[in-house]
Design an enzyme around this catalytic site. Structure first.
Site, PDB file in Angstrom:
ATOM      1  N   GLN A  98       0.851  -1.189  -0.025  1.00 60.60           N
ATOM      2  CA  GLN A  98      -0.118   0.000   0.253  1.00 60.60           C
ATOM      3  C   GLN A  98       1.027   1.191  -0.039  1.00 60.60           C
ATOM      4  O   GLN A  98       1.639   1.211   0.765  1.00 60.60           O
ATOM      5  CB  GLN A  98      -0.961  -0.191   1.118  1.00 60.60           C
ATOM      6  CG  GLN A  98      -1.913   1.193   1.035  1.00 60.60           C
ATOM      7  CD  GLN A  98      -2.774   1.202   2.135  1.00 60.60           C
ATOM      8  OE1 GLN A  98      -2.383   1.534   3.354  1.00 60.60           O
ATOM      9  NE2 GLN A  98      -4.139   1.375   2.272  1.00 60.60           N
ATOM     10  N   TYR A 179      -5.893  10.927   3.726  1.00 60.11           N
ATOM     11  CA  TYR A 179      -4.556  11.441   3.556  1.00 60.11           C
ATOM     12  C   TYR A 179      -4.546  12.259   2.136  1.00 60.11           C
ATOM     13  O   TYR A 179      -5.638  12.371   1.574  1.00 60.11           O
ATOM     14  CB  TYR A 179      -3.733  10.026   3.344  1.00 60.11           C
ATOM     15  CG  TYR A 179      -3.513   9.562   4.740  1.00 60.11           C
ATOM     16  CD1 TYR A 179      -2.912  10.037   5.791  1.00 60.11           C
ATOM     17  CD2 TYR A 179      -3.910   8.137   4.901  1.00 60.11           C
ATOM     18  CE1 TYR A 179      -3.039   9.545   6.827  1.00 60.11           C
ATOM     19  CE2 TYR A 179      -3.941   7.353   6.214  1.00 60.11           C
ATOM     20  CZ  TYR A 179      -3.407   8.194   7.052  1.00 60.11           C
ATOM     21  OH  TYR A 179      -3.457   7.713   8.460  1.00 60.11           O
ATOM     22  N   ARG A 226      -7.743   1.713  -2.685  1.00 65.56           N
ATOM     23  CA  ARG A 226      -8.670   1.734  -1.426  1.00 65.56           C
ATOM     24  C   ARG A 226      -9.271   3.145  -1.071  1.00 65.56           C
ATOM     25  O   ARG A 226      -8.669   4.325  -1.363  1.00 65.56           O
ATOM     26  CB  ARG A 226      -7.960   1.294  -0.127  1.00 65.56           C
ATOM     27  CG  ARG A 226      -8.625   0.746   1.140  1.00 65.56           C
ATOM     28  CD  ARG A 226      -7.848   0.593   2.203  1.00 65.56           C
ATOM     29  NE  ARG A 226      -8.508  -0.337   3.039  1.00 65.56           N
ATOM     30  CZ  ARG A 226      -8.378  -0.481   4.296  1.00 65.56           C
ATOM     31  NH1 ARG A 226      -7.547   0.523   4.949  1.00 65.56           N
ATOM     32  NH2 ARG A 226      -9.078  -1.244   4.934  1.00 65.56           N
ATOM     33  N   GLY A 312      -8.462  -6.389   9.875  1.00 67.71           N
ATOM     34  CA  GLY A 312      -7.630  -5.896  10.557  1.00 67.71           C
ATOM     35  C   GLY A 312      -7.149  -6.484  11.808  1.00 67.71           C
ATOM     36  O   GLY A 312      -5.967  -7.197  11.773  1.00 67.71           O
ATOM     37  N   ARG A 313      -7.718  -5.999  12.883  1.00 69.28           N
ATOM     38  CA  ARG A 313      -7.297  -6.321  14.058  1.00 69.28           C
ATOM     39  C   ARG A 313      -7.351  -7.812  14.319  1.00 69.28           C
ATOM     40  O   ARG A 313      -6.391  -8.271  15.057  1.00 69.28           O
ATOM     41  CB  ARG A 313      -8.437  -5.503  15.160  1.00 69.28           C
ATOM     42  CG  ARG A 313      -8.442  -4.109  15.123  1.00 69.28           C
ATOM     43  CD  ARG A 313      -9.414  -3.649  15.959  1.00 69.28           C
ATOM     44  NE  ARG A 313      -9.693  -4.077  17.291  1.00 69.28           N
ATOM     45  CZ  ARG A 313      -9.309  -3.432  18.267  1.00 69.28           C
ATOM     46  NH1 ARG A 313      -8.808  -2.354  18.131  1.00 69.28           N
ATOM     47  NH2 ARG A 313      -9.254  -3.942  19.370  1.00 69.28           N
TER      48      ARG A 313
END
Length: 369
Positions: A98, A179, A226, A312-313
């Protein structure tokens, strides 16, 4: 279609439909931002995922986050990533890198020569950022001049080329989470009146030029994107997200990229979901992320709402998440205190299924583990 069946992503056939989401863990060298040996261990442990998307990786020196964040803009960083991709491939895994630029979410305490961060417009993000002097408000960024935008596109081009040289199977362009690319996309952060601001088409131009550059370097089948239409926590927003992301999906479909990765929590009310429309517009692999567990992921795949589900987690704490899901086995609990700080602990020392059973049996007999 089943969560555990192989799936097609670009030219790759993936072993299953579980994706390890990009997770910044701040375990690279604090000065050079080169991944350390433990990074190769971390990703190789999780190589049973159908696809790994690496942590967000900086494309330029002016984009700097917390110490330990990784980068891919110089030759030494490329060399340091090679053992990581080799370790994943040795375990039969696939990994995309990424790529991102912080834009206005950087801080001048960490940028070269303490220069202000850059953005499409001089509008500060809402909230605070960690600095060497503690938490500080995000600074008001410097708006990029028109002629400077092209250099940031070239930064992403170079990073995509570097990722290919480092052995990654492809790249994911990070156009989410407030971002730099996201800042250009949304009219709450982009108030330009030139070729990169105003209409949806102009605000999407920066992203699409970056996608085209990555395609030039790697080919469309090795590029993903994404997006996060529902992300608003830092003050970023858009007046018409449905129209914006519909246009983005149409343009990405026209380019034939490998996948579109949408952050849309499974709890999103039906009338607010963009996934149904975007899935109709984009015909490549479609990845959904946020708040999914085993049952909701199986349901989403079976209903055809996505081709892949990103976690993710759960992948942080369960390197063998695929097998645990397959067996409906208990899951390790993530240690949140070690998410962004530390060395091996909380990074590469989570037990696998066999190790979990071993420790449980030891505890039951009163023997030390």
């Amino acid at each position: 279609m089943s969560l555990f069946q192989p799936g097609q992503l670009g030219e790759l056939e993936l072993a299953n439909r579980l994706v390890m989401a990009p997770l910044g863990r701040a375990r690279s060298d604090e000065r050079s931002r080169e991944p350390l040996p433990r990074v190769a261990t971390y990703y190789s442990q999780r190589a049973s995922a159908g696809l790994i998307v690496s942590e967000a990786t900086h494309v330029a020196a002016e984009s700097v986050s917390r110490p330990g964040g990784s980068a891919i803009h110089d030759d030494a960083q490329v060399e340091a990533w090679k053992p990581v991709t080799a370790a994943v491939h040795a375990e039969g895994g696939r990994i995309f890198q990424q790529l991102f630029h912080l834009g206005r979410k950087a801080h001048q305490s960490r940028t070269p020569n303490h220069q202000l961060p850059v953005a499409p417009s001089a509008i500060a993000a809402r909230g605070e950022v960690a600095t060497p002097d503690g938490q500080q408000p995000f600074p008001v960024p410097r708006a990029l001049a028109l002629e400077e935008v092209a250099q940031r596109v070239e930064d992403f081009r170079r990073a995509a080329r570097n990722a290919g040289q480092a052995g990654f199977d492809g790249v994911e362009i990070h156009a989410a989470n407030g971002y730099l690319i996201d800042q250009f996309l949304r009219d709450g952060a982009n108030q330009r009146s030139d070729a990169y601001g105003g209409s949806v088409e102009k605000r999407a131009r920066f992203l699409l030029e970056i996608v085209d550059a990555a395609i030039d370097e790697l080919g469309a089948s090795r590029v993903g994107v994404r997006v996060s239409p529902h992300f608003r926590v830092d003050g970023i927003d858009d007046s018409d997200p449905a129209a914006l992301y519909a246009y983005v999906a149409d343009q990405l479909q026209a380019r034939g990229i490998a996948y579109l990765h949408l952050i849309e929590p499974d709890s999103t009310p039906a009338n607010e979901r963009l996934a149904p429309d975007l899935r109709q517009r984009f015909k490549g692999a479609f990845i959904l992320a946020a708040e999914f567990d085993r049952d909701s992921a199986i349901r989403a795949i079976a209903e055809g709402r996505a081709d892949f589900i990103a976690f993710g987690r759960l992948f942080i704490a369960n390197p063998d998440l695929v097998e645990r899901f397959r067996r409906q086995a208990p899951l390790n609990t993530p240690d949140e205190a070690s998410f962004y700080v530390g060395g091996d602990h909380g990074y590469i020392d989570y037990p696998f299924l066999g190790e979990t059973q071993f420790h449980a049996e030891r505890a039951a007999t009163g023997e030390p583990a």
